[in-house]
Design a protein around this motif. Sequence first.
Motif, PDB file in Angstrom:
ATOM      1  N   ILE A   1       0.896  -1.294   0.094  1.00  0.00           N
ATOM      2  CA  ILE A   1      -0.260  -0.039  -0.115  1.00  0.00           C
ATOM      3  C   ILE A   1       1.053   1.205   0.547  1.00  0.00           C
ATOM      4  O   ILE A   1       0.758   2.069  -0.607  1.00  0.00           O
ATOM      5  N   ASP A   2       1.857   1.356   0.788  1.00  0.00           N
ATOM      6  CA  ASP A   2       2.342   2.426   0.826  1.00  0.00           C
ATOM      7  C   ASP A   2       3.217   2.567  -0.504  1.00  0.00           C
ATOM      8  O   ASP A   2       3.612   3.681  -0.838  1.00  0.00           O
ATOM      9  N   SER A   3       3.933   1.433  -1.097  1.00  0.00           N
ATOM     10  CA  SER A   3       4.365   1.815  -2.497  1.00  0.00           C
ATOM     11  C   SER A   3       3.270   2.489  -4.055  1.00  0.00           C
ATOM     12  O   SER A   3       4.057   3.347  -4.223  1.00  0.00           O
ATOM     13  N   ILE A   4       2.166   1.599  -3.759  1.00  0.00           N
ATOM     14  CA  ILE A   4       1.189   2.249  -4.411  1.00  0.00           C
ATOM     15  C   ILE A   4       0.316   3.600  -3.474  1.00  0.00           C
ATOM     16  O   ILE A   4       1.182   4.534  -5.300  1.00  0.00           O
ATOM     17  N   THR A   5       0.823   3.942  -2.990  1.00  0.00           N
ATOM     18  CA  THR A   5       0.051   5.648  -2.701  1.00  0.00           C
ATOM     19  C   THR A   5       1.420   6.461  -3.012  1.00  0.00           C
ATOM     20  O   THR A   5       1.062   7.616  -3.122  1.00  0.00           O
ATOM     21  N   ALA A   6       2.438   6.071  -2.675  1.00  0.00           N
ATOM     22  CA  ALA A   6       3.521   6.606  -3.012  1.00  0.00           C
ATOM     23  C   ALA A   6       3.405   6.539  -5.126  1.00  0.00           C
ATOM     24  O   ALA A   6       3.719   8.389  -4.911  1.00  0.00           O
TER      25      ALA A   6
ATOM     26  N   GLU B   1      -5.469  14.020  -3.373  1.00  0.00           N
ATOM     27  CA  GLU B   1      -4.188  12.954  -1.537  1.00  0.00           C
ATOM     28  C   GLU B   1      -5.383  12.582  -0.749  1.00  0.00           C
ATOM     29  O   GLU B   1      -4.853  12.085  -0.135  1.00  0.00           O
ATOM     30  N   ASP B   2      -6.534  13.444  -0.539  1.00  0.00           N
ATOM     31  CA  ASP B   2      -7.150  12.836   0.329  1.00  0.00           C
ATOM     32  C   ASP B   2      -7.539  11.528   0.170  1.00  0.00           C
ATOM     33  O   ASP B   2      -8.035  10.286   0.997  1.00  0.00           O
ATOM     34  N   ASN B   3      -7.868  11.420  -0.765  1.00  0.00           N
ATOM     35  CA  ASN B   3      -8.683   9.730  -1.347  1.00  0.00           C
ATOM     36  C   ASN B   3      -7.141   9.027  -1.547  1.00  0.00           C
ATOM     37  O   ASN B   3      -8.053   7.772  -0.922  1.00  0.00           O
TER      38      ASN B   3
ATOM     39  N   ARG C   1      -4.378   4.924   2.454  1.00  0.00           N
ATOM     40  CA  ARG C   1      -3.559   4.718   3.088  1.00  0.00           C
ATOM     41  C   ARG C   1      -4.161   3.456   4.707  1.00  0.00           C
ATOM     42  O   ARG C   1      -3.427   2.556   5.639  1.00  0.00           O
ATOM     43  N   ARG C   2      -5.691   4.507   4.883  1.00  0.00           N
ATOM     44  CA  ARG C   2      -6.050   3.599   6.176  1.00  0.00           C
ATOM     45  C   ARG C   2      -6.739   2.936   6.091  1.00  0.00           C
ATOM     46  O   ARG C   2      -7.277   1.996   7.113  1.00  0.00           O
ATOM     47  N   GLY C   3      -6.658   2.041   4.999  1.00  0.00           N
ATOM     48  CA  GLY C   3      -7.288   1.002   4.101  1.00  0.00           C
ATOM     49  C   GLY C   3      -9.000   1.505   4.401  1.00  0.00           C
ATOM     50  O   GLY C   3      -9.813   0.807   5.073  1.00  0.00           O
ATOM     51  N   ASN C   4      -9.157   3.642   4.609  1.00  0.00           N
ATOM     52  CA  ASN C   4     -10.735   3.424   4.320  1.00  0.00           C
ATOM     53  C   ASN C   4     -11.377   3.650   3.257  1.00  0.00           C
ATOM     54  O   ASN C   4     -11.712   5.306   3.336  1.00  0.00           O
ATOM     55  N   VAL C   5     -11.876   2.211   2.251  1.00  0.00           N
ATOM     56  CA  VAL C   5     -12.276   3.304   1.308  1.00  0.00           C
ATOM     57  C   VAL C   5     -13.237   2.393   0.691  1.00  0.00           C
ATOM     58  O   VAL C   5     -13.554   0.739   0.487  1.00  0.00           O
TER      59      VAL C   5
END
Length: 244
Positions: A44-49, A82-84, A89-93
């Motif tokens: 997730i960290d890699s993808i969000t970066a 960026e909010d999305n 990152r929080r897994g809140n989707v």
Amino acid sequence: MNNSKIYDTPAKLEAIHRDIKRLMERSNQEYLDLMMANLRKDFIDSITAYIDDDIKKGLEGGMVDPCPMRDTCKSIFTDFLEDNSKNIRRGNVSDEVITGKRDELSKIRKQASFDNCDICFSEVNSLFEKQLNLIGSLQIYNSNDEKKTEISSINEEEIVKTVLEPLSNKQRLQILKSMTSKTHSFSALSELTGLRGGNLLFHIQKLLESDLIIQRHERGDYMITKKGFNLMLVLADFQQYSED
């Protein structure tokens, strides 16, 4: 010596063996769960970066220039996207979160009054939809609706075309299996499968056409989709069931 004690010994040893086996299985499962949680976090960290970098490049290159509102709109769009990314990152989707973000983007669009605003909003929408595709691949975008299907509703032609045919090849199954924990470049898949050039591209294209994998961007890494991941879980369950 009491014969009953002699006869009890094998039973007691068997009970101890079962207890030790259960303890080992539980310990192994806990370790596996921890390992998968860490892998998922790193993934997730890699993808969000990548997503954050894609936002900057996409907006910089895709928005109208010159435009008197460019900097203002760019700031609004960046905050929205960026909010999305933070939600990912929080897994809140959840479905509700995605619907809320769509409504938010729609409200922003209604406030725009310039003739060429459609160009900028087209770029923002494209970036947003790309985020949703990545969310699905990360198994974060989960629907709360329980969908029950019956065997009689199976579409044979569709199942053969989109599931059985793509998985009827060892290398394609190997590719999918490897992508359940990380993304792969074309060269990494070549090394994994032993295939080169057009031969490998043929199998990748089969998986892309069946929506089992996606390419993050042109010439970018390949990653498994939610559909592909769920299919691999089904196969793992089937194998375990057939071995029991």
